[in-house]
Write a protein that holds these residues in place. Structure first.
Motif, PDB file in Angstrom:
ATOM      1  N   PHE A  46       0.831  -1.195   0.000  1.00 37.85           N
ATOM      2  CA  PHE A  46       0.000   0.000   0.000  1.00 37.85           C
ATOM      3  C   PHE A  46       0.873   1.256   0.000  1.00 37.85           C
ATOM      4  CE2 PHE A  46      -3.028   3.015   1.927  1.00 37.85           C
ATOM      5  CZ  PHE A  46      -4.047   2.858   1.024  1.00 37.85           C
TER       6      PHE A  46
ATOM      7  N   MET B 256       2.079   1.817  -3.396  1.00 39.92           N
ATOM      8  CA  MET B 256       1.074   2.352  -4.308  1.00 39.92           C
ATOM      9  C   MET B 256       0.807   3.830  -4.104  1.00 39.92           C
ATOM     10  SD  MET B 256      -2.053  -0.295  -4.683  1.00 39.92           S
ATOM     11  CE  MET B 256      -3.237   0.836  -5.353  1.00 39.92           C
ATOM     12  N   VAL B 257       0.590   4.225  -2.832  1.00 40.97           N
ATOM     13  CA  VAL B 257       0.109   5.592  -2.617  1.00 40.97           C
ATOM     14  C   VAL B 257       1.208   6.580  -2.246  1.00 40.97           C
ATOM     15  CG1 VAL B 257      -2.164   4.757  -1.940  1.00 40.97           C
ATOM     16  CG2 VAL B 257      -0.499   5.271  -0.183  1.00 40.97           C
TER      17      VAL B 257
ATOM     18  N   PRO C   2       3.569   7.706  -6.724  1.00 37.01           N
ATOM     19  CA  PRO C   2       3.387   9.092  -7.171  1.00 37.01           C
ATOM     20  C   PRO C   2       4.689   9.892  -7.072  1.00 37.01           C
ATOM     21  CG  PRO C   2       1.692   8.483  -5.596  1.00 37.01           C
ATOM     22  CD  PRO C   2       2.682   7.369  -5.606  1.00 37.01           C
TER      23      PRO C   2
ATOM     24  N   GLN D 207       6.811   9.202 -10.010  1.00 38.66           N
ATOM     25  CA  GLN D 207       6.271   9.868 -11.201  1.00 38.66           C
ATOM     26  C   GLN D 207       6.600  11.348 -11.208  1.00 38.66           C
ATOM     27  OE1 GLN D 207       2.667   6.738 -11.210  1.00 38.66           O
ATOM     28  NE2 GLN D 207       2.097   8.885 -11.034  1.00 38.66           N
TER      29      GLN D 207
ATOM     30  N   LEU E 143       6.964   7.052 -16.495  1.00 38.48           N
ATOM     31  CA  LEU E 143       5.585   6.903 -16.955  1.00 38.48           C
ATOM     32  C   LEU E 143       4.686   6.418 -15.833  1.00 38.48           C
ATOM     33  CD1 LEU E 143       5.680   5.439 -20.536  1.00 38.48           C
ATOM     34  CD2 LEU E 143       5.077   7.717 -19.766  1.00 38.48           C
ATOM     35  N   THR E 144       5.160   5.408 -15.121  1.00 34.96           N
ATOM     36  CA  THR E 144       4.359   4.924 -14.008  1.00 34.96           C
ATOM     37  C   THR E 144       5.260   4.563 -12.836  1.00 34.96           C
ATOM     38  OG1 THR E 144       2.980   3.134 -13.207  1.00 34.96           O
ATOM     39  CG2 THR E 144       4.360   2.647 -15.119  1.00 34.96           C
ATOM     40  N   GLY E 145       4.803   4.923 -11.652  1.00 33.15           N
ATOM     41  CA  GLY E 145       5.580   4.603 -10.452  1.00 33.15           C
ATOM     42  C   GLY E 145       5.397   3.167 -10.015  1.00 33.15           C
ATOM     43  N   LEU E 146       4.403   2.478 -10.603  1.00 36.92           N
ATOM     44  CA  LEU E 146       4.224   1.064 -10.284  1.00 36.92           C
ATOM     45  C   LEU E 146       5.142   0.277 -11.201  1.00 36.92           C
ATOM     46  CD1 LEU E 146       0.349   1.014 -10.013  1.00 36.92           C
ATOM     47  CD2 LEU E 146       2.008   1.133  -8.168  1.00 36.92           C
TER      48      LEU E 146
ATOM     49  N   LEU F  50       2.131  -7.754  -6.357  1.00 29.55           N
ATOM     50  CA  LEU F  50       0.796  -7.591  -6.918  1.00 29.55           C
ATOM     51  C   LEU F  50       0.386  -6.121  -6.892  1.00 29.55           C
ATOM     52  CD1 LEU F  50      -1.718  -9.143  -7.945  1.00 29.55           C
ATOM     53  CD2 LEU F  50      -2.508  -9.243  -5.612  1.00 29.55           C
TER      54      LEU F  50
ATOM     55  N   GLY G  85       3.239  -3.188 -10.998  1.00 31.36           N
ATOM     56  CA  GLY G  85       2.650  -2.716 -12.251  1.00 31.36           C
ATOM     57  C   GLY G  85       1.885  -3.772 -13.018  1.00 31.36           C
ATOM     58  N   GLY G  86       2.377  -5.008 -12.994  1.00 27.55           N
ATOM     59  CA  GLY G  86       1.601  -6.100 -13.573  1.00 27.55           C
ATOM     60  C   GLY G  86       1.529  -6.174 -15.079  1.00 27.55           C
ATOM     61  N   ALA G  87       2.457  -5.567 -15.809  1.00 27.31           N
ATOM     62  CA  ALA G  87       2.456  -5.726 -17.261  1.00 27.31           C
ATOM     63  C   ALA G  87       3.345  -6.912 -17.629  1.00 27.31           C
ATOM     64  CB  ALA G  87       2.961  -4.460 -17.939  1.00 27.31           C
TER      65      ALA G  87
ATOM     66  N   ASP H 120      10.473  -0.113 -15.802  1.00 32.39           N
ATOM     67  CA  ASP H 120       9.415  -0.799 -16.537  1.00 32.39           C
ATOM     68  C   ASP H 120       8.574  -1.611 -15.553  1.00 32.39           C
ATOM     69  OD1 ASP H 120       9.733   0.014 -19.089  1.00 32.39           O
ATOM     70  OD2 ASP H 120      10.977  -1.666 -19.750  1.00 32.39           O
ATOM     71  N   PRO H 121       7.269  -1.687 -15.833  1.00 29.07           N
ATOM     72  CA  PRO H 121       6.437  -2.551 -14.987  1.00 29.07           C
ATOM     73  C   PRO H 121       6.706  -4.026 -15.284  1.00 29.07           C
ATOM     74  CG  PRO H 121       5.120  -1.596 -16.737  1.00 29.07           C
ATOM     75  CD  PRO H 121       6.479  -0.976 -16.844  1.00 29.07           C
TER      76      PRO H 121
END
Lengths: 268, 289
Positions: free
Chosen positions: B123, B126-127, B131, B134, B140-143, B221, B225-227, B236-237
């Motif tokens: 958590f 994520m939060v 951010p 980023q 592009l994405t922090g995840l 999980l 990022g899960g890509a 990269d995710p």
């Protein structure tokens, strides 16, 4: 769990009408309102016990086929292979629409884009369009967020937006509806999608599709391209307490919980 | 006669418990193999291990797990790189350098860190971290892999640090005394004598930490990022095996190829952790000789 279900099943078969136990299993999408409706139903009918669990649409349908559940909650229609398997086991699945869900594309509140066509969405999700300027936004890359390919929410997206084309492998996957809102709210470049019940306009901006707003009305009349029905499946036409519960669910008392959890009711 | 019986009972009990453990592990292995083999009807072993596309529920499904296991290894490897030097360093500091009073504070604190639920770490990733990544670094994405590896690093730190400290503390006093008697300084004693003496213990501490990261599910999980792509950069995710299993198992039709493919991933993870376990055992055995 399975032993418990079987025990409950035996209990029901031996019990009289309205004094039995109902086992309900399946989609986590339906779980919030199915749970509260079941609690209200049990309060009104003290003789009936309902056990609700959310193992996912696939698991619920599997349980119905195996005869370990009376009601399978599903956020998608049964697949043809599942129906065939049910038939070989002597189970006749009957579909009951109990609510509507409306999957809405969402972006960060700072994003100037407010409308996309289904084709634009498709191109974004398959990776053909990678920059916001190609769909009328700023010259910035698009961060595509998707749900797991086996979630019920994704299946709607797959049917109605992607139409059988695979989602780009570069798309990020988030594990839940709540995580989707969180992630979009934190990333100005992101696009995602989520059920109408989760879309909170304080954090994310919902997009129109083909110029249509995602609202309860457009979900019910099918005008919104990514609205879907939510189902409860029973084995054959329901009888006794199962019928009573399904009727309760579709009636005003049950629908109250549908609305309360942010889904779209059968009637306005 | 009575004494014999008194001896036999605990022995039988302990043997029984140990044997149960072996049976359970064996049963899990048999179950995994049995549940994962049917996937071979729809995809060859080669295709699964080296296929670049993971589209399990497409009409013509593709079961390429290459991005997934590469993701698992990459995120675990990166977290080991970031965390192990620091964790081992902390262990050495606690055992050799730290004044007793300070150690009484740091050691329990590190151990409490070990109780931190991984969902809380996820958590935070994520939060808070995402951010931040980023905004500050314009990714592009922090995840992504970096975020998840950082969190996994935090997760393995308590295990590695406290096991390192344990194996250093168990170095016999005579060894240190001998070193000092030969005129070595404290620094020389620590790094030339004590640490090499405990090297195998530290090695197995590291491997246990790596296993913890490899099997961790919630953090990756939520924060990786899960890509399902093979990462080309640190930001990269990725979609490690564990997060794929956790995310997909609930909604997949039981008995489908996808379902069996997920069990196959579980088998891959089990084989990987077993391999690491055997490495630990080999290390321990060499130490005893």
């Amino acid at each position: 769990m399975r032993v418990l279900c079987a025990a409950l099943l035996v209990g029901v078969l031996g019990g009289a009408a309205m004094a039995g136990e109902i086992v309900m299993n399946g989609s986590t999408t339906l779980l919030p309102f199915a749970q509260s409706a079941a609690e209200a139903f049990m309060k009104a009918n003290p003789g009936v016990k309902i056990s609700v669990s959310g193992g996912g649409s696939g698991n619920g349908i599997k349980a119905l086929i195996d005869g370990t559940t009376h009601i399978a909650n599903s956020s998608r229609e049964m697949k043809s292979e599942e129906i065939e398997k049910a038939k070989t086991k002597g189970v006749t699945p009957v579909k009951h629409v109990v609510a509507f869900d409306c999957i809405i594309p969402i972006v960060h509140p700072s994003n100037p884009v407010s409308n996309l066509t289904v084709d634009q969405l498709k191109n974004i999700y398959t990776g053909k369009v990678r920059n916001w300027k190609e769909v009328g936004g700023p010259d910035k890359p698009i961060v595509v967020l998707s749900r797991d390919t086996s979630s019920g929410t994704y299946e709607v997206w797959e049917q109605k937006v992607l139409r059988k084309e695979p989602v780009s492998p570069r798309a990020l996957t988030v594990a839940s509806s709540g995580a989707m809102i969180q992630t979009v709210a934190k990333n100005p470049l992101a696009i995602g999608y989520d059920g109408i019940g989760y879309v909170d306009q304080r954090f994310v901006k919902p997009l129109k599709i083909n110029g249509v707003d995602g609202t309860p009305t457009t979900a019910r009349n099918g005008k919104f391209p990514t609205a879907r029905e939510l189902y409860m499946y029973t084995n054959g036409e329901p009888k006794g307490e199962v019928k009573a519960f399904i009727d309760f669910m579709k009636g005003p008392n049950g629908q109250r919980y549908v609305a309360k959890e942010g889904f779209v009711t059968l009637k306005p | 006669m009575d004494a014999m019986r008194g001896d036999r009972l605990p022995r039988t009990l302990v043997a029984g418990v140990a044997f149960t453990g072996i049976i359970v592990v064996g049963a899990i292995l048999v179950f995994l193999v049995k549940e994962s083999l049917p996937v071979l009807r729809d995809a060859s072993l080669m295709e699964m291990l080296t296929g670049p596309y993971w589209y399990p529920s497409q009409e013509e499904p593709k079961f390429g797990m290459l991005p997934l296991w590469v993701g698992s290894l990459a995120v675990t490897g990166l977290s080991a790189l970031m965390s192990l030097p620091f964790s081992v360093g902390l262990g050495i500091f606690l055992s050799e350098v730290c004044p007793r009073g300070l150690r009484e504070i740091i050691k329990p604190a590190v151990e409490v860190m070990g109780f931190l639920p991984s969902v809380v770490l996820g958590f935070i990733g994520m939060v808070v971290i995402a951010p931040h990544l980023q905004e500050r670094f314009g990714v592009l994405t922090g995840l992504n892999m970096l975020n998840a590896s950082f969190l996994l690093g935090i997760l393995m730190l308590p295990t590695v640090a406290s096991l390192t400290e344990d194996s250093l503390s168990s170095v016999p006093k005579e060894v240190r005394d001998g070193s000092y008697a030969l005129g070595a300084t404290r620094l020389e004693t620590t790094f030339r004598v004590v640490v090499p003496y405990a090297a195998r213990g530290i090695g197995s501490a590291c491997i246990l930490g790596v296993m913890r990261a490899l099997g961790e599910t919630m953090v990756v999980l939520m924060a990786a990022g899960g890509a399902a792509i093979i990462p080309e950069s640190l930001v990269d995710p990725v979609r490690p095996l564990t997060s794929a299993i956790a995310a997909e198992m609930g909604e997949t039709p039981v008995g489908s190829s996808h379902y069996h493919a997920l069990f196959f991933m579980g088998l891959m993870l089990l084989v990987a952790t077993m391999g690491l376990n055997l490495a630990v055992m080999a290390l321990e055995r060499r130490r005893r000789v």
